[in-house]
Design an enzyme around this catalytic site. Structure first.
Site, short mmCIF file in Angstrom:
data_model
loop_
_atom_site.label_atom_id
_atom_site.label_comp_id
_atom_site.label_asym_id
_atom_site.label_seq_id
_atom_site.Cartn_x
_atom_site.Cartn_y
_atom_site.Cartn_z
N ALA A 194 10.64 -1.68 6.63
CA ALA A 194 9.77 -2.31 7.62
C ALA A 194 10.13 -3.79 7.79
O ALA A 194 10.56 -4.47 6.86
CB ALA A 194 8.32 -2.17 7.21
N GLY A 240 11.12 1.09 3.17
CA GLY A 240 10.96 2.12 4.19
C GLY A 240 12.27 2.75 4.63
O GLY A 240 12.29 3.86 5.17
N GLU A 272 12.67 5.48 2.36
CA GLU A 272 11.67 6.49 2.70
C GLU A 272 12.12 7.35 3.88
O GLU A 272 11.80 8.55 3.94
CB GLU A 272 10.33 5.81 2.99
CG GLU A 272 9.68 5.28 1.71
CD GLU A 272 8.44 4.44 1.96
OE1 GLU A 272 7.39 4.76 1.39
OE2 GLU A 272 8.53 3.47 2.74
N GLU A 307 8.42 -2.38 -2.83
CA GLU A 307 7.17 -2.84 -2.20
C GLU A 307 6.20 -3.50 -3.16
O GLU A 307 5.42 -4.39 -2.75
CB GLU A 307 6.48 -1.66 -1.49
CG GLU A 307 7.14 -1.23 -0.19
CD GLU A 307 8.25 -0.21 -0.39
OE1 GLU A 307 8.68 0.39 0.60
OE2 GLU A 307 8.68 -0.03 -1.56
#
Length: 257
Positions: free
Chosen positions: A62, A107, A110, A131
């Site tokens: 992100a 992310g 992910e 994170e």
């Protein structure tokens, strides 16, 4: 476009292209959704590769600057949109393969975890979920998918420390399924996809569904699902063709029906 979808024979190619790091925000997620939907709906596509155009990053995850400029509600709208897209990859009756030759962090990892398989190149890049170092948790499926993939304790260790791993350790842990020399990654991934594209796509889709749905069920319920999906295949043209080809000692010509 930050995300591009193209076809090469029976292989779908989803390319992440938002330099320098493929960091994503709501527009990127919308384009990823369109690409995943196009790949899932295209009957000619039998396998899908998710790859990166920038050389240094598969994806850094992100866009933290976008996070800092947005409200918590706006940030959560993006996260919920990302959840829906990544879940759609898992639900599609086609095998998605992440082709990783550069950093896959937060992310970005992910996205790779939402794929069915992850092929990596040898190299000095890193994979990780850092994170916790931002006071957050891996919120695009990381806490759930990584734990199911490599086990709760090993996943917990990586997430609470934020420690990244290289491709060889990622292979040992089970984050990566295969690691190839850097110059062979693209060809080896394509070779694998071509095998899937020539195979019985209906059976492959049902196998994926049996595994993914079965893991969310009890053993008894998962076995019942397996029986239902096998019954469907026995009645398919592909199964008739596969059995006939075996008995006639010839190569089967599957049609996906």
């Amino acid at each position: 476009m930050a995300v591009d979808f193209a076809k090469d024979g029976g292989i779908g190619l989803i390319t992440l292209d938002r330099p320098p790091a493929n960091s994503y925000e709501i527009t990127f997620i919308g384009e990823l959704n369109e690409a995943v939907d196009a790949a899932a709906r295209d009957d000619d596509v039998k396998a899908v590769v998710v790859r990166s155009a920038p050389e240094k990053f598969f994806s850094a995850g992100a866009d933290i600057k976008a996070f800092s400029a947005s409200s918590p509600d706006d940030n959560m709208r993006m996260v919920r949109s990302a959840h829906a897209v990544l879940s759609a990859m898992g639900a599609a009756p086609k095998v998605f393969i992440a082709e990783i030759a550069a950093h896959a962090l937060g992310g970005g990892l992910e996205i790779a975890l939402a794929c069915d398989l992850r092929f990596g190149s040898d190299g000095s890049y890193q994979l990780g979920l850092p994170e916790s170092r931002l006071g957050l948790l891996p919120g695009n499926g990381g806490t759930q998918r990584l734990s199911r993939l490599i086990g709760a304790s090993r996943a917990l260790d990586l997430m609470v420390t934020g420690r990244p791993v290289g491709p060889r350790e990622a292979l040992e842990l089970g984050i990566l399924d295969r690691v190839f020399p850097a110059e062979e990654l693209e060809d080896k991934t394509r070779e694998y996809c071509e095998q899937l594209a020539a195979g019985a796509s209906l059976a492959i889709g049902n196998i994926k569904r049996a595994v993914n749905e079965g893991l969310r069920r009890s053993l008894e319920s998962g076995l019942a699902l397996e029986i239902d999906l096998l019954d469907e295949l026995f009645r398919s043209s592909d199964a008739n063709e596969g059995i006939a080809a075996f008995t006639e000692k010839r190569k089967p010509a599957f049609t996906g029906r």
